[in-house]
Each structure stands twice: as structure tokens, then as C-alpha cells.
Design a protein around this motif. Structure first.
Motif, PDB file in Angstrom:
ATOM      1  N   GLN A  17       0.830  -1.203   0.000  1.00 39.43           N
ATOM      2  CA  GLN A  17       0.000   0.000   0.000  1.00 39.43           C
ATOM      3  C   GLN A  17       0.867   1.255   0.000  1.00 39.43           C
ATOM      4  N   GLU A  20       2.310   1.634  -3.463  1.00 41.59           N
ATOM      5  CA  GLU A  20       1.247   2.046  -4.396  1.00 41.59           C
ATOM      6  C   GLU A  20       0.892   3.517  -4.200  1.00 41.59           C
ATOM      7  N   HIS A  64       8.797  -2.736  -4.957  1.00 39.89           N
ATOM      8  CA  HIS A  64       7.507  -2.631  -5.629  1.00 39.89           C
ATOM      9  C   HIS A  64       7.395  -3.689  -6.728  1.00 39.89           C
ATOM     10  N   LEU A  68       4.701  -6.772  -6.744  1.00 37.88           N
ATOM     11  CA  LEU A  68       3.777  -6.928  -7.863  1.00 37.88           C
ATOM     12  C   LEU A  68       3.937  -8.312  -8.497  1.00 37.88           C
ATOM     13  N   GLY A  73      -0.485  -6.016  -3.996  1.00 40.29           N
ATOM     14  CA  GLY A  73      -0.633  -4.633  -4.443  1.00 40.29           C
ATOM     15  C   GLY A  73      -1.921  -4.428  -5.192  1.00 40.29           C
ATOM     16  N   ARG A  75      -2.564  -2.991  -8.015  1.00 39.71           N
ATOM     17  CA  ARG A  75      -2.561  -3.171  -9.471  1.00 39.71           C
ATOM     18  C   ARG A  75      -2.859  -4.593  -9.872  1.00 39.71           C
TER      19      ARG A  75
END
Length: 78
Positions: A17, A20, A64, A68, A73, A75
Motif C-alpha cells: 500500500q 502504491e 515494488h 507486484l 498490491g 494493481r
């Protein structure tokens, strides 16, 4: 993830979070319903557990991408 399992925490989710949100502490504190102090404390714990500096852009980018790829995440939920 091992730390989260052992200590019944959700630091991996919080890290996702945070990344993001582009490191926006105020916005993340608001959306996660945490005080800034609690958020900073948890981010320091993440840094300690990972041995990483979240203030470093290259570190944040690497984390990140890793999260991912792992499916953590916002996305990946879209």
C-alpha cells in the motif's frame, strides 16, 4: 511474509500500500485508518526486518516490482 506469519502482522500488505501510494504517508494513514505515528512505526519495522532503506528510490522500486510479481498490491487486483 515469514515475519507476518510469525507475528500475526500484515506488513507485506502495508508495504504494498505504501509503495502504491508513492510514499504518501498522509494519504496512506488516512486510507489505512492508522495514525501517522503508527504508520511510521510500522514502516521502521519493515525497514528493520528487510534491512532496507525505504527512503531510497531504487530500493522502493525493487520492492515494488517484487511485490507486484508476488501478487501483492492494488494493481494486481484490477
Amino acid at each position: 511474509m515469514v515475519h507476518d506469519d510469525r507475528h500475526q502482522t500484515r506488513l507485506v500488505e502495508l508495504l504494498g500500500q505504501y509503495l502504491e501510494a508513492g510514499g504518501n504517508i498522509a494519504g496512506l494513514a488516512r486510507t489505512s485508518h492508522l495514525s501517522r505515528q503508527a504508520l511510521y512505526s510500522r514502516l521502521r519495522t519493515i525497514e528493520r526486518v528487510l534491512g532496507a532503506d525505504l527512503g531510497d528510490a531504487e530500493t522502493r522500486t525493487g520492492l515494488h516490482v517484487a511485490l507486484l510479481a508476488k501478487g501483492v498490491g492494488a494493481r494486481t487486483a484490477r
